[in-house]
Design a protein around this motif. Structure first.
Motif, PDB file in Angstrom:
ATOM      1  N   UNK A  82       0.948  -1.242  -0.059  1.00  0.00           N
ATOM      2  CA  UNK A  82      -0.066  -0.051   0.098  1.00  0.00           C
ATOM      3  C   UNK A  82       0.686   1.398  -0.086  1.00  0.00           C
ATOM      4  N   UNK A  83       1.948   1.050  -0.187  1.00  0.00           N
ATOM      5  CA  UNK A  83       3.044   2.343  -0.129  1.00  0.00           C
ATOM      6  C   UNK A  83       3.107   3.087   0.938  1.00  0.00           C
ATOM      7  N   UNK A  84       3.217   2.402   2.080  1.00  0.00           N
ATOM      8  CA  UNK A  84       3.334   3.309   3.324  1.00  0.00           C
ATOM      9  C   UNK A  84       4.817   2.921   3.947  1.00  0.00           C
ATOM     10  N   UNK A  85       5.125   4.037   4.362  1.00  0.00           N
ATOM     11  CA  UNK A  85       6.681   4.302   5.097  1.00  0.00           C
ATOM     12  C   UNK A  85       6.352   3.443   6.374  1.00  0.00           C
ATOM     13  N   UNK A  86       7.034   2.282   6.475  1.00  0.00           N
ATOM     14  CA  UNK A  86       7.035   1.505   7.713  1.00  0.00           C
ATOM     15  C   UNK A  86       8.044   1.236   8.636  1.00  0.00           C
ATOM     16  N   UNK A  87       7.855   1.354   9.957  1.00  0.00           N
ATOM     17  CA  UNK A  87       8.995   1.470  10.808  1.00  0.00           C
ATOM     18  C   UNK A  87       8.558   0.508  12.099  1.00  0.00           C
ATOM     19  N   UNK A  88       9.630  -0.344  12.439  1.00  0.00           N
ATOM     20  CA  UNK A  88       9.065  -1.259  13.660  1.00  0.00           C
ATOM     21  C   UNK A  88      10.287  -0.853  14.795  1.00  0.00           C
ATOM     22  N   UNK A  89       9.810  -0.915  16.042  1.00  0.00           N
ATOM     23  CA  UNK A  89      10.653  -0.937  17.126  1.00  0.00           C
ATOM     24  C   UNK A  89      10.997  -2.513  17.306  1.00  0.00           C
ATOM     25  N   UNK A  90      12.139  -3.087  17.208  1.00  0.00           N
ATOM     26  CA  UNK A  90      12.396  -4.670  17.264  1.00  0.00           C
ATOM     27  C   UNK A  90      12.940  -4.881  18.624  1.00  0.00           C
ATOM     28  N   UNK A  91      12.582  -5.958  19.435  1.00  0.00           N
ATOM     29  CA  UNK A  91      13.077  -6.399  20.727  1.00  0.00           C
ATOM     30  C   UNK A  91      14.452  -7.005  20.251  1.00  0.00           C
ATOM     31  N   UNK A  92      15.509  -6.582  20.537  1.00  0.00           N
ATOM     32  CA  UNK A  92      16.775  -6.879  20.294  1.00  0.00           C
ATOM     33  C   UNK A  92      17.654  -7.424  21.347  1.00  0.00           C
ATOM     34  N   UNK A  93      18.931  -6.685  21.690  1.00  0.00           N
ATOM     35  CA  UNK A  93      19.392  -5.588  21.163  1.00  0.00           C
ATOM     36  C   UNK A  93      20.132  -5.386  19.752  1.00  0.00           C
ATOM     37  N   UNK A  94      20.166  -6.657  19.235  1.00  0.00           N
ATOM     38  CA  UNK A  94      20.878  -6.412  17.810  1.00  0.00           C
ATOM     39  C   UNK A  94      19.791  -7.243  16.849  1.00  0.00           C
ATOM     40  N   UNK A  95      20.036  -6.769  15.629  1.00  0.00           N
ATOM     41  CA  UNK A  95      19.368  -7.376  14.493  1.00  0.00           C
ATOM     42  C   UNK A  95      20.227  -8.417  13.991  1.00  0.00           C
ATOM     43  N   UNK A  96      19.350  -9.846  13.791  1.00  0.00           N
ATOM     44  CA  UNK A  96      20.200 -10.906  13.202  1.00  0.00           C
ATOM     45  C   UNK A  96      19.664 -10.832  11.631  1.00  0.00           C
ATOM     46  N   UNK A 102      13.284 -11.000   9.569  1.00  0.00           N
ATOM     47  CA  UNK A 102      13.801  -9.620   9.427  1.00  0.00           C
ATOM     48  C   UNK A 102      14.367  -9.494   8.154  1.00  0.00           C
ATOM     49  N   UNK A 103      14.944 -10.384   7.501  1.00  0.00           N
ATOM     50  CA  UNK A 103      15.178 -10.362   6.052  1.00  0.00           C
ATOM     51  C   UNK A 103      14.035  -9.981   5.173  1.00  0.00           C
ATOM     52  N   UNK A 104      12.800 -10.529   5.314  1.00  0.00           N
ATOM     53  CA  UNK A 104      11.576 -10.360   4.765  1.00  0.00           C
ATOM     54  C   UNK A 104      11.208  -8.816   4.865  1.00  0.00           C
ATOM     55  N   UNK A 105      11.207  -8.468   6.212  1.00  0.00           N
ATOM     56  CA  UNK A 105      10.855  -7.338   6.680  1.00  0.00           C
ATOM     57  C   UNK A 105      11.666  -5.802   5.787  1.00  0.00           C
ATOM     58  N   UNK A 106      12.983  -6.134   5.810  1.00  0.00           N
ATOM     59  CA  UNK A 106      13.870  -5.457   5.130  1.00  0.00           C
ATOM     60  C   UNK A 106      13.642  -5.251   3.692  1.00  0.00           C
ATOM     61  N   UNK A 107      13.485  -6.574   3.181  1.00  0.00           N
ATOM     62  CA  UNK A 107      13.277  -6.528   1.759  1.00  0.00           C
ATOM     63  C   UNK A 107      12.001  -5.687   1.268  1.00  0.00           C
ATOM     64  N   UNK A 108      11.033  -5.739   2.227  1.00  0.00           N
ATOM     65  CA  UNK A 108       9.905  -4.892   1.941  1.00  0.00           C
ATOM     66  C   UNK A 108      10.031  -3.553   2.076  1.00  0.00           C
ATOM     67  N   UNK A 109      11.267  -3.166   2.646  1.00  0.00           N
ATOM     68  CA  UNK A 109      11.368  -1.645   2.649  1.00  0.00           C
ATOM     69  C   UNK A 109      11.229  -1.087   4.018  1.00  0.00           C
ATOM     70  N   UNK A 110      11.006  -1.906   5.133  1.00  0.00           N
ATOM     71  CA  UNK A 110      10.843  -1.421   6.500  1.00  0.00           C
ATOM     72  C   UNK A 110      12.003  -0.943   7.180  1.00  0.00           C
ATOM     73  N   UNK A 111      11.964  -0.110   7.801  1.00  0.00           N
ATOM     74  CA  UNK A 111      13.123   0.236   8.607  1.00  0.00           C
ATOM     75  C   UNK A 111      12.893  -0.304  10.039  1.00  0.00           C
ATOM     76  N   UNK A 112      13.921  -0.668  10.658  1.00  0.00           N
ATOM     77  CA  UNK A 112      13.923  -1.380  11.806  1.00  0.00           C
ATOM     78  C   UNK A 112      14.676  -1.052  12.768  1.00  0.00           C
TER      79      UNK A 112
END
Length: 300
Positions: A82-96, A102-112
């Protein structure tokens, strides 16, 4: 058709000797087939959140998720579609970055935005949400799991889409799906929620918080004995049951939500919980992407 509407998902009838012996019928509402990625209760909850975001003229959304979250997966694709700028606060502390979700979310253009577990615990606190709102202006904030007042409308529609039955059963994580479905079912139909978390008696109050009308309805209850060890945990018999349902009934399940629901239902049916002649509908709430995360962690 509104672009925020998908065609209604099908019903799948299960035929098995256990059902014949108990004298009950079982149909599965295949909400996992609503959409290839934005599926199940995650879409039902997102639908009216996205409409509210549009009505408030917000250009971006922000949500919260664990690193293997079904909600993150579905929200990421919704943002892309739907062409929305997406952000997600991810329980971390690091991104794997090898984690498939995580790979899918980033591939969709989401900022993590990974944060410590300590900070992540503040995700429902008013002051923290106020800070995030100023840090992310013009952004619509959706809670973890998508369960809020906006989510109820989509879950009510799910209930209204069902044919009449004696029992409707669903898995319960955050309580939003159950809370919304209460509004869409007749008083004669019993709604059973299978809690997938251990010690989750608080979910009763959470359902009432989300949907105060639920206090006037006596046709719903939560079952707390089928968590199989707690959230994210599952036993070998449960996983074997999931595999058996796929092989014998072409019903794909994962052991965190839908597997626990169906395993509980199967036990209740064989124990004679449901009166003979009962018509039962179980909600398949999707979440099959979770299988990739379990394989990645070598848990299945």
């Amino acid at each position: 058709m509104d672009k925020l509407d998908f065609p209604e998902s099908p019903l799948h009838t299960i035929h098995a000797p256990e059902l014949d012996a108990a004298g009950v019928s079982l149909r599965i509402k295949r909400d996992d087939l609503l959409h290839p990625t934005i599926q199940g209760n995650k879409w039902r909850k997102l639908k009216y959140n996205l409409r509210a975001m549009k009505q408030e003229h917000k250009s971006a959304l922000l949500t919260f998720a664990g690193p293997f979250s079904n909600h993150l997966y579905a929200t990421a694709m919704a943002c892309k579609q739907f062409g929305i700028q997406g952000n997600a606060i991810i329980r971390g502390p690091q991104l794997d970055l090898n984690n498939p979700t995580i790979r899918f979310a980033k591939a969709c253009g989401m900022t993590l935005h990974p944060v410590s577990r300590l900070e992540y615990r503040q995700r429902n606190e008013t002051d923290y949400l106020r800070q995030l709102q100023s840090r992310f202006p013009d952004t619509f904030i959706i809670p973890e799991g998508g369960s809020n007042q906006h989510a109820l409308g989509g879950c009510k529609e799910l209930a209204q889409s069902l044919p009449s039955s004696d029992y409707v059963c669903c898995a319960v994580g955050s309580g939003g799906t159950l809370a919304g479905m209460i509004d869409g079912l007749d008083d004669e139909c019993q709604l059973l929620g299978v809690a997938v978390l251990k010690g989750a008696q608080y979910l009763h109050d959470e359902v009432l918080r989300l949907n105060p009308r639920a206090v006037t309805r006596s046709n719903w209850q939560l079952l707390h004995d089928y968590h199989d060890g707690g959230y994210g945990k599952f036993s070998a018999p449960l996983w074997q049951f999931c595999q058996r349902m796929r092989q014998e009934h072409a019903l794909p399940l994962e052991p965190i939500y839908t597997g626990k629901l169906m395993f509980a239902l199967w036990q209740l049916i064989t124990q004679g919980y449901f009166p003979r002649g009962s018509q039962i509908i179980a909600i398949h709430s999707g979440g099959l992407q979770g299988l990739d995360g379990l394989r990645y962690r070598q848990l299945i």
